[in-house]
Design a protein around this motif. Structure first.
Motif, PDB file in Angstrom:
ATOM      1  N   LEU A 101       0.880  -1.247  -0.033  1.00 38.17           N
ATOM      2  CA  LEU A 101       0.002   0.062   0.022  1.00 38.17           C
ATOM      3  C   LEU A 101       0.949   1.209  -0.157  1.00 38.17           C
ATOM      4  O   LEU A 101       1.781   1.397   0.839  1.00 38.17           O
ATOM      5  CB  LEU A 101      -0.861   0.039   1.311  1.00 38.17           C
ATOM      6  N   ILE A 102       0.709   2.049  -0.976  1.00 45.22           N
ATOM      7  CA  ILE A 102       1.419   3.272  -1.040  1.00 45.22           C
ATOM      8  C   ILE A 102       0.464   4.586  -0.776  1.00 45.22           C
ATOM      9  O   ILE A 102      -0.568   4.671  -1.690  1.00 45.22           O
ATOM     10  CB  ILE A 102       2.167   3.413  -2.437  1.00 45.22           C
ATOM     11  N   LEU A 103       0.649   5.337   0.128  1.00 46.04           N
ATOM     12  CA  LEU A 103      -0.244   6.505   0.340  1.00 46.04           C
ATOM     13  C   LEU A 103       0.507   7.638  -0.148  1.00 46.04           C
ATOM     14  O   LEU A 103       1.680   8.001  -0.096  1.00 46.04           O
ATOM     15  CB  LEU A 103      -0.579   6.747   1.950  1.00 46.04           C
ATOM     16  N   SER A 104      -0.335   8.489  -1.094  1.00 42.70           N
ATOM     17  CA  SER A 104       0.639   9.478  -1.638  1.00 42.70           C
ATOM     18  C   SER A 104      -0.555  10.709  -1.408  1.00 42.70           C
ATOM     19  O   SER A 104      -1.982  10.503  -1.467  1.00 42.70           O
ATOM     20  CB  SER A 104       0.510   9.290  -3.096  1.00 42.70           C
ATOM     21  N   PRO A 105      -0.102  12.190  -1.348  1.00 42.39           N
ATOM     22  CA  PRO A 105      -0.834  13.320  -1.104  1.00 42.39           C
ATOM     23  C   PRO A 105      -2.039  13.414  -2.154  1.00 42.39           C
ATOM     24  O   PRO A 105      -2.826  13.945  -1.968  1.00 42.39           O
ATOM     25  CB  PRO A 105      -0.218  14.367  -0.727  1.00 42.39           C
ATOM     26  N   THR A 106      -1.635  13.419  -3.350  1.00 44.66           N
ATOM     27  CA  THR A 106      -2.428  13.936  -4.437  1.00 44.66           C
ATOM     28  C   THR A 106      -2.847  12.832  -5.570  1.00 44.66           C
ATOM     29  O   THR A 106      -2.078  12.256  -5.841  1.00 44.66           O
ATOM     30  CB  THR A 106      -1.950  15.175  -4.978  1.00 44.66           C
ATOM     31  N   ARG A 107      -3.957  13.284  -6.326  1.00 41.84           N
ATOM     32  CA  ARG A 107      -4.252  12.490  -7.491  1.00 41.84           C
ATOM     33  C   ARG A 107      -3.285  12.375  -8.479  1.00 41.84           C
ATOM     34  O   ARG A 107      -3.062  11.628  -9.140  1.00 41.84           O
ATOM     35  CB  ARG A 107      -5.548  13.116  -8.127  1.00 41.84           C
ATOM     36  N   GLU A 108      -2.562  13.616  -8.785  1.00 47.66           N
ATOM     37  CA  GLU A 108      -1.431  13.620  -9.655  1.00 47.66           C
ATOM     38  C   GLU A 108      -0.313  12.823  -9.494  1.00 47.66           C
ATOM     39  O   GLU A 108       0.172  12.147 -10.246  1.00 47.66           O
ATOM     40  CB  GLU A 108      -0.960  15.070  -9.826  1.00 47.66           C
ATOM     41  N   LEU A 109       0.199  13.133  -7.837  1.00 47.47           N
ATOM     42  CA  LEU A 109       1.247  12.140  -7.667  1.00 47.47           C
ATOM     43  C   LEU A 109       1.017  10.639  -7.502  1.00 47.47           C
ATOM     44  O   LEU A 109       1.723   9.973  -8.234  1.00 47.47           O
ATOM     45  CB  LEU A 109       1.759  12.785  -6.267  1.00 47.47           C
ATOM     46  N   ALA A 110       0.070  10.139  -7.120  1.00 44.70           N
ATOM     47  CA  ALA A 110      -0.593   8.751  -7.088  1.00 44.70           C
ATOM     48  C   ALA A 110      -0.547   8.296  -8.551  1.00 44.70           C
ATOM     49  O   ALA A 110      -0.226   7.196  -8.749  1.00 44.70           O
ATOM     50  CB  ALA A 110      -1.878   8.609  -6.576  1.00 44.70           C
ATOM     51  N   GLN A 171      -4.103  -7.611   4.607  1.00 43.91           N
ATOM     52  CA  GLN A 171      -2.802  -8.416   3.985  1.00 43.91           C
ATOM     53  C   GLN A 171      -1.647  -7.535   3.757  1.00 43.91           C
ATOM     54  O   GLN A 171      -0.657  -7.898   3.197  1.00 43.91           O
ATOM     55  CB  GLN A 171      -3.310  -9.020   2.608  1.00 43.91           C
ATOM     56  N   VAL A 172      -1.730  -6.310   3.894  1.00 45.93           N
ATOM     57  CA  VAL A 172      -0.875  -5.370   3.770  1.00 45.93           C
ATOM     58  C   VAL A 172       0.172  -5.555   4.399  1.00 45.93           C
ATOM     59  O   VAL A 172       0.322  -5.675   5.812  1.00 45.93           O
ATOM     60  CB  VAL A 172      -1.264  -3.940   3.948  1.00 45.93           C
TER      61      VAL A 172
END
Ligand code: ADP
Ligand code: MG
Length: 237
Positions: A101-110, A171-172
């Protein structure tokens, strides 16, 4: 070849933690699978960036890591490639939820992270999906239902989907907090904490950030276990 010490000095790398492994000063010395080396070559990369060189061997030891390096320094592949290798070791059923799981601040970066993940894993049968706000949920939920080894998500949207009980994070075992400073600036701390409560404590946690202010230190202290810290250049607070 360069000694670990002189490579670190030359690239302004500082590390703290027990028995920090030597950096991978070249792709050839990384021991990465051939398909990953091929993608690096296709992309025209001649050598790892300093943050990659030092964070890869640490991440491959399954240790928690805090990596502090400025924007544009190659942090994305710093966590993605060890994430692919983690997945190869695990082989979970992606229908039961993501392993990475990768958390990212914005839609663009994700979206950029997902693009890089897809590009570097195309010959590895790894599935990746992206969840972000400002777009309808149904297509994202359909994608998710097809199964994903890797989920890249903004905290707000992931939290909504968790509340709907449409994803399990049980499962993460490889959690990345990317651009942690920006996520906190954007007010995502409560969502991040709610999300992390759904993830087993038995996991590897990696935090990548451009700056190291006290709010970021606090959440790192709460969510990471005995992390190795890697810093490139001056610590910019
Ligand atoms: P950050 O997350 O630190 O801001 P990115 O991971 O977005 O940086 O990488 C910035 C750019 O550098 C991207 O275009 C990426 O493809 C490129 N890049 C990544 N690794 C390397 C490398 N080893 N050599 C050359 N370019 C690279
Ligand atoms: Mg980044």
């Amino acid at each position: 070849g360069l000694s670990a010490e002189s490579y670190r000095r030359q690239h302004e790398i500082t590390v703290s933690g027990d028995n920090v492994p030597a950096p991978f000063t070249s792709f050839e010395s990384s021991g990465f699978p051939a398909e990953i080396l091929r993608e690096a070559q296709n992309a025209g990369f001649s050598a790892p960036t300093p943050i990659q060189a030092q964070s890869w061997p640490i991440a491959l030891q399954s240790r928690d890591i805090v990596a502090i390096a400025k924007t544009g320094s190659g942090k994305t592949l710093g966590y993605l490639i060890p994430g692919f290798i983690h997945l190869k070791r695990r082989r979970n059923n992606s229908q039961q939820g993501p392993t990475v799981l990768i958390l990212s601040p914005t839609r663009e970066l994700a979206t950029q992270i997902q693009d890089e993940a897809v590009k570097f894993s195309r010959s590895s049968r790894i599935s990746c999906t992206c969840l972000y706000g400002g777009a309808p949920k149904p297509p994202q939920l359909r994608e998710l239902d097809r199964g994903a080894d890797i989920v890249v998500a903004t905290p707000g949207r992931l939290n909504d989907i968790l509340e709907m009980r449409r994803i399990s994070l049980r499962q993460v075992s490889y959690l990345v907090l990317d651009e942690a400073d920006r996520m906190l600036d954007m007010g995502f701390e409560p969502q991040i904490r709610t999300i992390v409560k759904e993830i087993p404590a038995q996991r590897q946690t990696l935090m990548y950030t451009a700056t190291w202010p006290k709010e970021v230190r606090k959440i790192a202290a709460d969510l990471l276990v005995n992390p190795v810290q890697v810093n490139i250049g001056n610590i910019d607070e």
